[in-house]
Design an enzyme around this catalytic site. Sequence first.
Site, PDB file in Angstrom:
ATOM      1  N   LYS A  13       7.706  -9.411   8.251  1.00 16.73           N
ATOM      2  CA  LYS A  13       8.676  -8.493   8.867  1.00 16.73           C
ATOM      3  C   LYS A  13       7.951  -7.305   9.518  1.00 16.73           C
ATOM      4  CE  LYS A  13      10.941  -7.769   4.962  1.00 16.73           C
ATOM      5  NZ  LYS A  13      10.142  -8.617   4.061  1.00 16.73           N
ATOM      6  N   ARG A  89      19.403  -5.032   2.099  1.00 17.83           N
ATOM      7  CA  ARG A  89      18.836  -5.952   1.119  1.00 17.83           C
ATOM      8  C   ARG A  89      19.858  -6.383   0.079  1.00 17.83           C
ATOM      9  NH1 ARG A  89      13.141  -4.317   1.659  1.00 17.83           N
ATOM     10  NH2 ARG A  89      11.909  -5.515   0.203  1.00 17.83           N
ATOM     11  N   ARG A 128      -3.276  -8.970   1.599  1.00 21.44           N
ATOM     12  CA  ARG A 128      -2.817  -8.051   2.649  1.00 21.44           C
ATOM     13  C   ARG A 128      -3.552  -6.716   2.541  1.00 21.44           C
ATOM     14  NH1 ARG A 128       3.375  -6.399   3.256  1.00 21.44           N
ATOM     15  NH2 ARG A 128       3.231  -6.082   1.014  1.00 21.44           N
ATOM     16  N   ARG A 161      -1.506  -2.363  -1.172  1.00 25.33           N
ATOM     17  CA  ARG A 161      -0.301  -1.794  -1.770  1.00 25.33           C
ATOM     18  C   ARG A 161      -0.269  -2.052  -3.278  1.00 25.33           C
ATOM     19  NH1 ARG A 161       4.783  -3.422   1.948  1.00 25.33           N
ATOM     20  NH2 ARG A 161       5.662  -3.816  -0.114  1.00 25.33           N
ATOM     21  N   ARG A 172       9.408  -9.561  -6.992  1.00 26.00           N
ATOM     22  CA  ARG A 172      10.027  -9.206  -5.705  1.00 26.00           C
ATOM     23  C   ARG A 172      10.675 -10.429  -5.063  1.00 26.00           C
ATOM     24  NH1 ARG A 172       4.865  -6.959  -3.106  1.00 26.00           N
ATOM     25  NH2 ARG A 172       5.980  -6.984  -1.137  1.00 26.00           N
TER      26      ARG A 172
END
Length: 223
Positions: A13, A89, A128, A161, A172
Amino acid sequence: MRLILLGPPGAGKGTQAQKIAREYGLYHLSTGDVLREALEAGTELGRQAKAYIDKGELVPDEVVIGLVKEKLGTPEVSATGFLLDGFPRTLAQAKALDALLEELDQELDAVVNLEVQPLTIVDRLAKRRVCKQCKASFHLEFNPPIVAGVCDYCGGELYQRSDDQEETILRRLNVYQQQTEPLITYYAQQDLVINIDGERSVDEVSRLIGEQLAELTNKHDCA
Ligand code: AP5
Ligand code: MG
């Protein structure tokens, strides 16, 4: 244009939102980025969000809805249009957005849904790296920065992160399946959903989204 980017954690996203927002001059609102900035700055919002983000849970609806209202209700955003990344969400958030847009006399143009398998997600998030400054996402293998540890776009420092640990990633993903996935049906009923194969390469996904948005713009111009 007024767009929503939907998809599980790690679907791409943020990666695609930055490109689309740049190309179409849209205001890019990532609720995750806003919450993390608040956390770093040590504000009241950040303090409220911290425990939820660390556990991979959703921050309460009223907190997130409040911040989205504040951002989207400005004349600047009304003029440019927007791209929502990570909001809504939950069904309550989607309904609050509908009410806000009605108040502003605006309509959504499309909901771009990035489809990605759970196994891909873990692989993407574990490697990431994100820019501290402009929030651009990189991947050590699939989308590496030109210079290790440095953002290609702004020269900012890259970091990992805190919620990109395997256990939190799985939580998640579970939260996404329980609370966010039902929004695909919600928006499909309004004929707004554009499904995109998010398993393809970053450039290929951009191309697919670009094609769909061009079609949408043409339809608008003809109407
Ligand atoms: P948020 O920041 O929104 O995180 P998320 O939804 O879990 O999604 P991510 O940002 O992890 O993934 P992404 O889809 O943006 O993928 P990216 O482009 O980076 O939310 C974090 C937390 O904040 C939540 O858990 C919650 O606590 C809170 N929160 C936020 N919004 C909320 C809301 N509305 N309500 C309540 N709470 C809220 O890409 C991932 C990786 O893959 C990168 O390494 C990238 O380089 C790579 N990649 C991207 N595309 C590709 C591709 N096509 N091929 C190969 N690699 C790719
Ligand atoms: Mg993101």
